[in-house]
Design an enzyme around this catalytic site. Structure first.
Site, PDB file in Angstrom:
ATOM      1  N   ASP A  43       0.795  -1.240   0.130  1.00 43.84           N
ATOM      2  CA  ASP A  43       0.040   0.152   0.096  1.00 43.84           C
ATOM      3  C   ASP A  43       0.654   1.210   0.036  1.00 43.84           C
ATOM      4  OD1 ASP A  43      -2.860  -1.395   1.917  1.00 43.84           O
ATOM      5  OD2 ASP A  43      -2.103  -1.614  -0.047  1.00 43.84           O
ATOM      6  N   ASP A  47       0.794   4.212  -2.732  1.00 44.97           N
ATOM      7  CA  ASP A  47       0.546   5.685  -2.225  1.00 44.97           C
ATOM      8  C   ASP A  47       1.523   6.532  -2.632  1.00 44.97           C
ATOM      9  OD1 ASP A  47      -1.062   4.787   1.140  1.00 44.97           O
ATOM     10  OD2 ASP A  47      -1.759   4.896  -0.806  1.00 44.97           O
ATOM     11  N   SER A  92     -14.814 -16.634 -22.369  1.00 45.99           N
ATOM     12  CA  SER A  92     -15.077 -15.598 -23.378  1.00 45.99           C
ATOM     13  C   SER A  92     -15.159 -15.840 -24.747  1.00 45.99           C
ATOM     14  CB  SER A  92     -13.684 -14.674 -23.116  1.00 45.99           C
ATOM     15  OG  SER A  92     -12.528 -15.360 -23.497  1.00 45.99           O
ATOM     16  N   LEU A  93     -15.236 -15.180 -25.644  1.00 48.05           N
ATOM     17  CA  LEU A  93     -15.718 -15.465 -27.003  1.00 48.05           C
ATOM     18  C   LEU A  93     -14.319 -15.088 -27.944  1.00 48.05           C
ATOM     19  CD1 LEU A  93     -18.861 -13.628 -27.327  1.00 48.05           C
ATOM     20  CD2 LEU A  93     -18.597 -15.991 -27.244  1.00 48.05           C
ATOM     21  N   GLU A 126     -26.843 -11.608 -32.417  1.00 47.99           N
ATOM     22  CA  GLU A 126     -27.533 -10.685 -31.544  1.00 47.99           C
ATOM     23  C   GLU A 126     -26.288  -9.579 -31.019  1.00 47.99           C
ATOM     24  OE1 GLU A 126     -27.321 -13.897 -28.924  1.00 47.99           O
ATOM     25  OE2 GLU A 126     -26.782 -12.698 -27.030  1.00 47.99           O
ATOM     26  N   LYS A 128     -23.322  -7.589 -29.389  1.00 44.07           N
ATOM     27  CA  LYS A 128     -22.441  -7.715 -28.013  1.00 44.07           C
ATOM     28  C   LYS A 128     -22.565  -6.445 -27.253  1.00 44.07           C
ATOM     29  CE  LYS A 128     -17.819  -9.459 -27.345  1.00 44.07           C
ATOM     30  NZ  LYS A 128     -17.601  -8.353 -26.222  1.00 44.07           N
ATOM     31  N   ASP A 130     -21.435  -3.833 -24.250  1.00 43.08           N
ATOM     32  CA  ASP A 130     -20.340  -3.347 -24.001  1.00 43.08           C
ATOM     33  C   ASP A 130     -20.452  -3.042 -22.444  1.00 43.08           C
ATOM     34  OD1 ASP A 130     -17.692  -2.856 -23.627  1.00 43.08           O
ATOM     35  OD2 ASP A 130     -17.683  -1.037 -24.798  1.00 43.08           O
ATOM     36  N   ARG A 149     -17.643 -11.774 -13.288  1.00 43.10           N
ATOM     37  CA  ARG A 149     -16.762 -12.733 -14.080  1.00 43.10           C
ATOM     38  C   ARG A 149     -15.597 -13.073 -13.426  1.00 43.10           C
ATOM     39  NH1 ARG A 149     -14.849 -13.690 -20.041  1.00 43.10           N
ATOM     40  NH2 ARG A 149     -12.828 -13.083 -19.408  1.00 43.10           N
ATOM     41  N   TYR A 237     -28.190 -13.205 -21.649  1.00 42.22           N
ATOM     42  CA  TYR A 237     -27.913 -13.999 -22.980  1.00 42.22           C
ATOM     43  C   TYR A 237     -27.402 -15.549 -23.005  1.00 42.22           C
ATOM     44  CZ  TYR A 237     -23.552 -11.514 -21.785  1.00 42.22           C
ATOM     45  OH  TYR A 237     -22.288 -11.275 -21.399  1.00 42.22           O
ATOM     46  N   LYS A 325     -16.487  -8.379 -34.436  1.00 40.20           N
ATOM     47  CA  LYS A 325     -16.343  -6.908 -33.654  1.00 40.20           C
ATOM     48  C   LYS A 325     -16.670  -5.946 -34.802  1.00 40.20           C
ATOM     49  CE  LYS A 325     -14.885  -6.648 -29.782  1.00 40.20           C
ATOM     50  NZ  LYS A 325     -13.736  -7.302 -29.128  1.00 40.20           N
ATOM     51  N   CYS A 419      21.532  -7.932 -25.897  1.00 41.44           N
ATOM     52  CA  CYS A 419      20.335  -7.682 -24.855  1.00 41.44           C
ATOM     53  C   CYS A 419      20.600  -6.552 -24.140  1.00 41.44           C
ATOM     54  CB  CYS A 419      20.278  -9.242 -24.051  1.00 41.44           C
ATOM     55  SG  CYS A 419      19.422  -9.022 -22.589  1.00 41.44           S
ATOM     56  N   CYS A 422      21.438  -7.907 -20.301  1.00 42.16           N
ATOM     57  CA  CYS A 422      22.543  -8.510 -19.568  1.00 42.16           C
ATOM     58  C   CYS A 422      23.955  -8.334 -20.784  1.00 42.16           C
ATOM     59  CB  CYS A 422      22.504  -9.993 -19.602  1.00 42.16           C
ATOM     60  SG  CYS A 422      22.236 -11.080 -20.978  1.00 42.16           S
ATOM     61  N   CYS A 443      18.190 -13.053 -26.700  1.00 39.99           N
ATOM     62  CA  CYS A 443      19.004 -13.318 -25.830  1.00 39.99           C
ATOM     63  C   CYS A 443      19.754 -14.392 -25.813  1.00 39.99           C
ATOM     64  CB  CYS A 443      18.764 -12.232 -24.460  1.00 39.99           C
ATOM     65  SG  CYS A 443      20.083 -12.478 -23.312  1.00 39.99           S
ATOM     66  N   CYS A 449      21.225 -13.989 -17.816  1.00 39.37           N
ATOM     67  CA  CYS A 449      20.481 -12.763 -17.936  1.00 39.37           C
ATOM     68  C   CYS A 449      19.600 -12.635 -17.065  1.00 39.37           C
ATOM     69  CB  CYS A 449      19.849 -13.101 -19.382  1.00 39.37           C
ATOM     70  SG  CYS A 449      18.669 -11.421 -19.666  1.00 39.37           S
TER      71      CYS A 449
HETATM   72  S1  IVH Z   1     -22.058 -15.200 -24.897  1.00 36.86           S
HETATM   73  C1  IVH Z   1     -19.431 -18.743 -23.543  1.00 36.86           C
HETATM   74  N1  IVH Z   1     -23.404 -12.955 -25.692  1.00 36.86           N
HETATM   75  O1  IVH Z   1     -18.555 -10.465 -24.170  1.00 36.86           O
HETATM   76  C2  IVH Z   1     -19.853 -17.438 -24.025  1.00 36.86           C
HETATM   77  N2  IVH Z   1     -21.301 -12.769 -24.444  1.00 36.86           N
HETATM   78  O2  IVH Z   1     -15.938 -11.295 -25.188  1.00 36.86           O
HETATM   79  C3  IVH Z   1     -20.700 -16.647 -23.394  1.00 36.86           C
HETATM   80  N3  IVH Z   1     -20.894 -10.348 -23.976  1.00 36.86           N
HETATM   81  O3  IVH Z   1     -17.648 -12.558 -21.609  1.00 36.86           O
HETATM   82  C4  IVH Z   1     -20.809 -15.399 -23.773  1.00 36.86           C
HETATM   83  N4  IVH Z   1     -22.744  -9.583 -25.250  1.00 36.86           N
HETATM   84  O4  IVH Z   1     -19.606 -10.361 -21.164  1.00 36.86           O
HETATM   85  C5  IVH Z   1     -22.492 -13.410 -25.159  1.00 36.86           C
HETATM   86  N5  IVH Z   1     -24.640 -11.101 -26.309  1.00 36.86           N
HETATM   87  C6  IVH Z   1     -23.536 -11.802 -25.728  1.00 36.86           C
HETATM   88  C7  IVH Z   1     -22.688 -10.875 -25.370  1.00 36.86           C
HETATM   89  C8  IVH Z   1     -21.531 -11.345 -24.747  1.00 36.86           C
HETATM   90  C9  IVH Z   1     -21.635  -9.155 -24.312  1.00 36.86           C
HETATM   91  C10 IVH Z   1     -19.492 -10.174 -23.282  1.00 36.86           C
HETATM   92  C11 IVH Z   1     -19.420 -11.240 -22.367  1.00 36.86           C
HETATM   93  C12 IVH Z   1     -18.383 -12.305 -22.635  1.00 36.86           C
HETATM   94  C13 IVH Z   1     -17.693 -11.183 -23.324  1.00 36.86           C
HETATM   95  C14 IVH Z   1     -16.607 -11.938 -24.460  1.00 36.86           C
END
Ligand code: IVH
Length: 701
Positions: A43, A47, A92-93, A126, A128, A130, A149, A237, A325, A419, A422, A443, A449
């Site tokens: 900490d 700080d 994640s996706l 659908e 995505k 944010d 998450r 979702y 995306k 490098c 080193c 290196c 190193c």
């Molecule tokens: S499906 C197993 N659907 O994107 C996969 N994710 O980059 C389950 N997110 O962690 C996720 N909109 O937080 C899904 N229509 C959507 C979404 C979505 C946003 C986010 C979600 C995920 C992240 C992955």
């Protein structure tokens, strides 16, 4: 630590640079502390960084912008949230960016499932959202827990805060399953974001940078009353644990969620072709500005849940879904310097240091330059105006220089051949397969190193390896520089050395009784560790988490791996054994062998094994009838593709090998099986049909 220069002596440019660098550093510590729950500085150190940052702003008022860390609200709750282990990981996706990749995604899915081009394959599209993802657990219809998450496996308990979100029911309507974990995104609308920022301003507080940040900041408040005062919304979702699925398709699940009273996004549609998906992508992109909330792409999901199940996951993302995306955001700034970092394998990686610039709502002052060839190919020079691109959470990239703005006296960048840490020669090895120099310069001072040694230690203690709480990157650097830890086993002798008075951590600046005790407890907690994590921690080249798991599954005991690897000279039977493990090829087998023949590594390993004991890794599904068995597939399979069969076997905890040997437990043979089947018969190995395999795997009719 180096004494910083007195603020009065700084020029405006120096102050700006230091302010940007400190901002990055503080943001990193904030992330480690709040998000990762793994702070790497005391900490007091934190700080000190903040004080210096604030002092710079006081002396150079131009540095205070809305993005400045001094302007952020509520960053420092005094306690942390309780942790929640996700029963089903929150993954994640994968991402795609170009429209051509949509058809590739569909084709990949078809290939994996063995579906012909004309077979029906319905995929949903659908937005995505944010925001930040959240898992809501309902038991007998009642909301009992809500969690962020986190790292995907463990999140923060935000139940009290989620209960204040009006849109989220405390009791579901209709007939939901007894256990239902609903997953979705918590977000803030543009209108609410603007209104919240106006209130912040009236109250003399500082505005938030964007709706995502304000949603995250609002949800992760320790005081639920504050969350309640911030208008948050939710879209469902996805799901985690469910006692009985109410539908057999993605669309059906979302319809069920809606019938339970959960908010779902109205823009989700079912498509039959890649062209329809692209049309929906374009339609959603068209509406992006008028939706009233932030979205950053379109998510595609295979509709049929049975197919989703067959497709499964690769590392941390589902094969059955991907995120398309929206194009990345770009900005222009000046490249001030190229910093060369040396990683644990000796790789020299160039990092661009930029004049801070806002790209898509985030201040960027570092960007990746990939490697030497890329810098030369794009002729990127220090002092150039450059285009920076940021897409999603990945580290921003430099697209290239803006030549009209190039300073007259600029010179091409010369990549160092020594490098920077080193001084050993840094060379580009010749790739044995292509005969071309490798992209990466390394290196050659592996054993001397300090950068490599310290990076190895950081890797060793990191979250997915030994995960030694409290032993963060900064502390490892300090301990290394002070000679307290030179190699990994030294971590485990710290408590003993302290007890014997050989070292004195309790007297260290920023350390006290409590932090030393916590550190020692964290060290003691890792005296045993699953074999896969142990192998991963060793930092063998090309052995990441997946290969570590493959090796652990195959060898079960560390000594077995070690013995085989030691004997695994070129062309030996031992080398073939490693090479024959499913998913492991020549390059990895060679790297494993190289690691174990190195005497220095052997010494460190011996010392380490005096301190810690690797234990068998947790079987994936120890209850499955094939867990721990070695299976070979041969001949053609009719109900699934080879990839699918392998993935299924691995999910059930089995090892898949490419050829039949004494170690094979089971051969699954389809029509046309030849020499492998004969070999199995010769060795008396059980052989079954595809049909029987499906039954064994619990997928039979
Ligand atoms: S499906 C197993 N659907 O994107 C996969 N994710 O980059 C389950 N997110 O962690 C996720 N909109 O937080 C899904 N229509 C959507 C979404 C979505 C946003 C986010 C979600 C995920 C992240 C992955």
């Amino acid at each position: 630590m180096k004494q910083p220069a007195p603020i009065e002596s700084l020029s405006a440019a120096q102050a700006r640079r230091e302010h940007a660098r400190l901002g990055e550093e503080i943001a990193t510590h904030d992330r480690r502390y709040y998000t990762d729950d793994a702070p790497s500085v005391s900490d007091a150190e934190y700080d000190a960084l903040r004080q210096r940052y604030e002092a710079l702003e006081a002396a150079f008022p131009g540095l205070t912008t809305p993005e400045s860390l001094t302007q952020k609200v509520g960053t420092a709750p005094s306690e942390k949230f309780a942790k929640v282990r996700h029963r089903v990981p929150m993954l994640s996706l994968g991402n795609i960016f170009a429209e051509e990749e949509v058809a590739e995604f569909a084709a990949r899915v078809r290939r994996f499932l063995g579906l012909g081009e004309n077979a029906r394959l319905a995929i949903t599209a659908e937005p995505k959202i944010d925001g930040l993802s959240c898992s809501l657990r309902f038991e007998r219809g009642a909301l009992v827990q809500a969690a962020t998450r986190g790292d995907g496996y463990e999140g923060e308990d935000v139940t009290a805060n989620v209960r204040t979100i009006g849109e989220i029911p405390h009791h579901l309507k209709g007939h939901p399953p007894d256990i239902l974990e609903v997953r979705g995104e918590v977000y803030m609308t543009h209108a609410d974001f603007v209104a919240l920022n106006a209130r912040q301003k009236d109250a003399g507080k500082t505005p938030f940078a964007n709706p995502r940040n304000s949603a995250a900041g609002s949800l992760r408040q320790l005081d639920p009353a504050i969350t309640a005062s911030r208008p948050l919304h939710f879209f469902a979702y996805a799901w985690g644990e469910v006692s009985a699925l109410p539908a057999s398709t993605q669309m059906g699940m979302i319809a069920a969620f809606k019938s339970y009273g959960l908010p779902v996004n109205p823009l989700m549609v079912l498509c039959q072709t890649a062209d329809e998906l692209i049309a929906q992508y374009r339609a959603i992109e068209q509406q992006r500005a008028s939706l009233g909330y932030d979205i950053d792409g379109v998510v595609y999901k295979v509709d049929d849940l049975a197919l989703q199940n067959r497709l499964g996951f690769v590392s941390r993302a589902p094969r059955w879904a991907t995120a398309h995306k929206f194009p990345a955001e770009r900005a222009t700034t000046v490249l001030r310097a190229i910093e060369i970092n040396v990683g644990r394998t000796g790789a020299l990686t160039p990092l661009a240091k930029l004049d801070p610039v806002t790209v898509g709502g985030v201040v960027v002052s570092n960007a990746t330059l990939h490697n030497e060839d890329e810098i030369i190919r794009k002729d990127i020079r220090i002092g150039d105006a450059v285009t920076v691109q940021r897409a999603g959470d990945v580290i921003p990239q430099i697209l290239g220089p803006i030549l009209d703005k190039r300073p007259k006296d600029s010179k091409p960048y010369v990549f160092p051949d020594k490098c920077p840490v080193c001084g050993s020669a840094a060379v580009r090895e010749i790739d044995s397969k292509t005969g071309e120099p490798e992209a990466v310069r390394r290196c050659t001072g592996a054993l001397i190193c300090p950068a490599q040694a310290v990076e190895r230690l950081k890797h060793f203690a990191s979250r997915n390896a030994f995960d030694i709480e409290g032993l963060g990157e900064k502390l490892i650097e300090q301990f290394f520089n002070d000679g307290l830890i030179k190699t990994a086993p030294d971590i485990f002798t710290l408590p003993e050395r302290e007890r014997r008075g050989m070292i004195n951590l309790r007297e260290r600046e920023g350390f006290g009784e409590l932090s030393v005790n916590n550190l020692f407890n964290a060290v003691e907690a890792r005296r045993t560790l699953p074999l896969n994590r142990f192998i991963f921690a060793l930092g063998i080249r090309h052995v990441g988490e997946t290969n570590a798991r493959r090796l652990a599954r195959h060898f079960e005991l560390f000594e077995a791996l070690r013995e085989t690897a030691r004997a695994a000279t070129d062309g030996s039977e031992a080398r073939a054994e490693i090479n024959n493990i499913e998913g492991i090829g020549e390059v990895v087998a060679e790297a494993v062998a190289d690691f174990f023949v190195e005497n220095h590594n052997e010494e460190v390993l011996d010392a380490l094994l005096q301190q810690v004991t690797p234990v068998p890794m947790e079987a994936v599904t120890s209850s499955s009838p094939v867990a721990g068995k070695t299976i070979v597939f041969t001949g053609s399979l009719e109900r699934m593709t080879r990839d699918e069969a392998k993935a299924m076997a691995e999910r059930l905890g089995a090892k898949v090998a490419a050829s039949v040997s004494k170690k094979t437990d089971l051969v699954v043979a389809g029509p046309g099986a030849g020499s492998k089947l004969a070999k199995a018969a010769e060795l008396g190995i059980e052989t079954i049909s595809e049909e029987d395999w499906l039954k064994l795997a619990g997928q039979g009719d």
